[in-house]
Design an enzyme around this catalytic site. Structure first.
Site, PDB file in Angstrom:
ATOM      1  N   HIS A 137      -2.319   3.614  -4.585  1.00 25.76           N
ATOM      2  CA  HIS A 137      -1.740   3.129  -3.317  1.00 25.76           C
ATOM      3  C   HIS A 137      -0.296   2.675  -3.494  1.00 25.76           C
ATOM      4  CE1 HIS A 137      -5.344   3.332  -0.788  1.00 25.76           C
ATOM      5  NE2 HIS A 137      -6.032   2.902  -1.833  1.00 25.76           N
ATOM      6  N   ASP A 184       0.875  -1.176   0.000  1.00 25.14           N
ATOM      7  CA  ASP A 184       0.000   0.000   0.000  1.00 25.14           C
ATOM      8  C   ASP A 184       0.907   1.219   0.000  1.00 25.14           C
ATOM      9  OD1 ASP A 184      -2.359   1.777   0.578  1.00 25.14           O
ATOM     10  OD2 ASP A 184      -3.319  -0.156   0.931  1.00 25.14           O
ATOM     11  N   GLU A 220      -9.419   3.138  -5.430  1.00 20.93           N
ATOM     12  CA  GLU A 220      -9.163   4.495  -4.960  1.00 20.93           C
ATOM     13  C   GLU A 220      -8.121   5.255  -5.785  1.00 20.93           C
ATOM     14  OE1 GLU A 220     -10.567   4.417  -0.338  1.00 20.93           O
ATOM     15  OE2 GLU A 220      -8.457   3.965  -0.708  1.00 20.93           O
TER      16      GLU A 220
END
Length: 639
Positions: free
Chosen positions: A384, A314, A449
């Protein structure tokens, strides 16, 4: 670790006209020396905007959850004194005591970093509600300790508790080894308890006969109780689950005989409701050593969960050793004041790292396999990816402005650029090494995201868009994911991802598995597009979510309040029309670890909700019973 000689108190207060409110910080000097010319850094998920309104301090910078302020010019903090400053201009309101600073440190004029003690966020201007009791006392109307509850059962309670269960004469070696495997599991989970199985006949014991039955599905088993026990099973997994059920029955009867008994007669016919019964663990935000990972796998096996989704990368860290790119686990895991990445999510003055060697991975995968758990590895791309880009700056478009976009968590320019060919060369090597480590036919590649203006300031990305006729960020993401899907297919693997993989045209749905996390209706939309779906909505199955609205109850809250009762009763398949239910593969709990700074916090948030998801994954809806679950759940082991 250096003992903290400063303390940071923090509180949130409402502000009229600003629904996000403000933060109040008080730094206490517990040394016997006055302090001047210093800076204070802290980490928090209650982030400030780019230009916060600050009183009695100077805002220096924010990077995601990292915040830094300086004392006013000429300010001196005397011994025992307090520096108080306020901050307004937050992205969101604080709602719980865990929404404040998680760590802090001071940087002195000479560059030395000094740790600062910090505790939970206080509340001003409003009543601070105490955390309530989350679980009422349960009642097991059928006095048997089984969790998850079986598909069908008709049992009569006995008056005696067997000392142990032992193999009937003629039991073959594979069955004996299976008994030993469950004994070892039981001993790891309950180190002072009496193991359930003996390998020789014992006084006050009960013999067990094994019968492989080709008419059973692989994970199915049946148990018939009487003067002896007989078990039918479909495959090794079914045999393992049957033995685990026997161990649970015996464990409950021994531990709490006032509530639970061992069957004297009757039958259990059992098979799982869903083939996918998952538990995800984020090891990027907080590192979990190998013994903690194997302990979680043991708990999963006790609950008959069968997929471990391992979130290995991440923004905060890359945790998987890749021999072709050692900098991923030298540079890409280090967070600290003077390290390549700034402190985040509870890190302070002391640098932190941690990763899994390939030998660690092999050991964890083997441990899981012995428990009939598949390991699904995840590297989260293209978003990420701060840790990757920190370790491999050659993957950045040097013509792109450094902070041309930010992720929802506030990381600048954190996505792998689909227009840089070296990105694919890098990922090809990563996939080659992952395929050698993980037997799973699926590799999870994230896809979540990506901010909707990502890459729009990259000249390379703009040129690719024009050449390929791509539309904006999500057209680029779809182009990227389609190439990744082909790379995986060339290696005999299929793509798994979060639901945003479908954006911008998505990827070929055939063989692709997507996880619906944002809200339940997303799962239906994915199934309508042809994707196989695992349901893991934050509103029910994210185990980092707060369990009550009270200020003093810890947890995250972006997906709302998720009490254990809601997790238990939520019916993921209920959202699906009958024609699409075949696309719903199963359910999964997700353990995201931004807030998980210690083991007690982990256990408070994860249990009993992990057991609730396990029962939702295994037990038919009509067989679920909240009161019975409450009676049995306290027997579930914790990390």
């Amino acid at each position: 670790m250096t003992e903290a000689v400063f303390r940071l108190e923090n509180a949130w207060h409402p502000i009229e006209g600003d629904p996000a409110g403000g933060l109040i910080f008080s730094l206490i000097n517990l040394t016997d020396q006055p302090m001047r010319d210093f800076k204070l850094a802290y980490t928090t998920l209650t982030r400030v905007k780019s230009a916060p309104v600050v009183e009695n301090a100077v805002f220096i910078k924010r990077n995601a959850n990292f915040h830094q302020f300086a004392a006013p010019a000429g300010f001196v903090l005397p011994p025992g004194g307090v520096w108080r400053f306020t901050v307004q201009g937050l992205w969101r309101s604080a709602k719980h005591r865990t929404d404040g600073a998680k760590s802090a440190y001071i940087t002195l004029a000479d560059g030395q970093h000094v740790p600062v003690a910090v505790d939970d966020l206080m509340l001003e201007g409003r009543h601070s509600e105490a955390a309530p009791a989350l679980l009422p006392k349960g009642e097991a109307k059928q006095p048997f300790s089984l969790l998850p509850w079986p598909k069908a059962s008709n049992l009569t309670a006995g008056d005696d508790i067997p000392v142990a269960i032992f193999p009937a004469d003629g039991t073959d070696l594979a069955d004996l080894k299976a008994m030993q495997g469950v004994n070892l599991l039981y001993r790891r989970l309950f180190s002072v308890a009496h193991v359930p199985f003996s390998h020789v006949g014992v006084q006050q014991g009960v013999p067990l006969a094994f019968i492989a039955d080709e008419t059973f599905t692989a994970e199915a088993y049946s148990l018939t109780f009487g003067e002896h026990i007989s078990m039918r099973y479909g495959d090794a997994a079914g045999r393992h689950y049957g033995l685990t059920a026997l161990a649970q029955l015996l464990h409950g009867a021994r531990l709490d005989p006032a509530q639970f008994r061992f069957p004297a007669s009757g039958v259990i016919n059992d098979a799982p409701r869903y083939n996918w019964r998952g538990c995800h663990l984020d090891v990027s935000r907080q590192f979990f050593p190998t013994p903690d990972v194997t302990r979680l796998l043991d708990i999963m096996a006790w609950l008959r969960l069968n997929v471990f989704h391992w979130h290995l990368s991440d923004d905060e860290a890359w945790r998987l050793e890749i021999k072709a790119y050692p900098q991923l686990t030298s540079v890409g895991v280090l967070r600290g004041p003077d390290e390549p990445m700034l402190p985040q999510l509870g890190n302070g003055a002391e640098p932190v790292g941690g990763f899994y060697s390939q030998d660690d991975v092999r050991a964890i995968v083997a441990h899981a396999a012995a428990l009939h758990i598949a390991v699904l590895p995840e590297i989260d791309i293209p978003g990420h990816s701060t840790a990757i880009l920190t370790a491999l700056p050659e993957l950045v478009d040097g013509q792109e402005a450094p902070e041309s976009y930010h992720s929802v968590q506030g990381y600048p320019n954190n996505a792998l650029n689909p227009a840089i060919e070296q990105t694919y060369a890098f990922l090809a090597q990563v996939f080659d090494e992952m395929v050698a480590l993980f037997p799973s036919k699926l590799i999870h590649v994230g896809g979540d995201e990506v901010a909707n203006n990502t890459w729009m300031a990259s000249p390379l990305a703009k040129a690719l868009m024009e050449k390929e006729g791509l539309d904006g960020t999500f057209g680029l993401q779809s182009y990227f994911m389609k190439r990744i899907q082909k790379m995986l297919a060339d290696r005999g693997r299929q793509l798994a991802g979060w639901d945003e993989v479908s954006h911008g045209g998505g990827v070929d749905a055939d063989g692709t598995l997507l996880m619906a996390w944002q809200k339940p209706e997303v799962g239906v939309a994915l199934a309508e597009q042809g994707y196989d779906v695992v349901m893991t909505p934050g509103q029910a199955y994210y185990l980092d979510m707060v369990q009550d609205e009270a200020w003093q109850e810890p947890g995250a809250s972006w997906a709302g309040t998720v009490p254990p009762k809601h997790t238990y009763h939520y019916e993921a398949v209920g959202e699906f029309p009958d024609a699409l239910k075949v696309k719903m593969r199963g359910v999964q709990a997700c353990i995201w670890t931004e807030n998980f700074l210690n083991r007690d916090y982990f256990n408070h948030l994860v249990f009993p909700r992990l057991a609730a998801v396990a029962e939702a994954a295994w037990t038919p809806k009509d067989n679920k019973d909240w009161s019975r679950f409450l009676a049995i759940a306290p027997l579930v082991p914790k990390l």
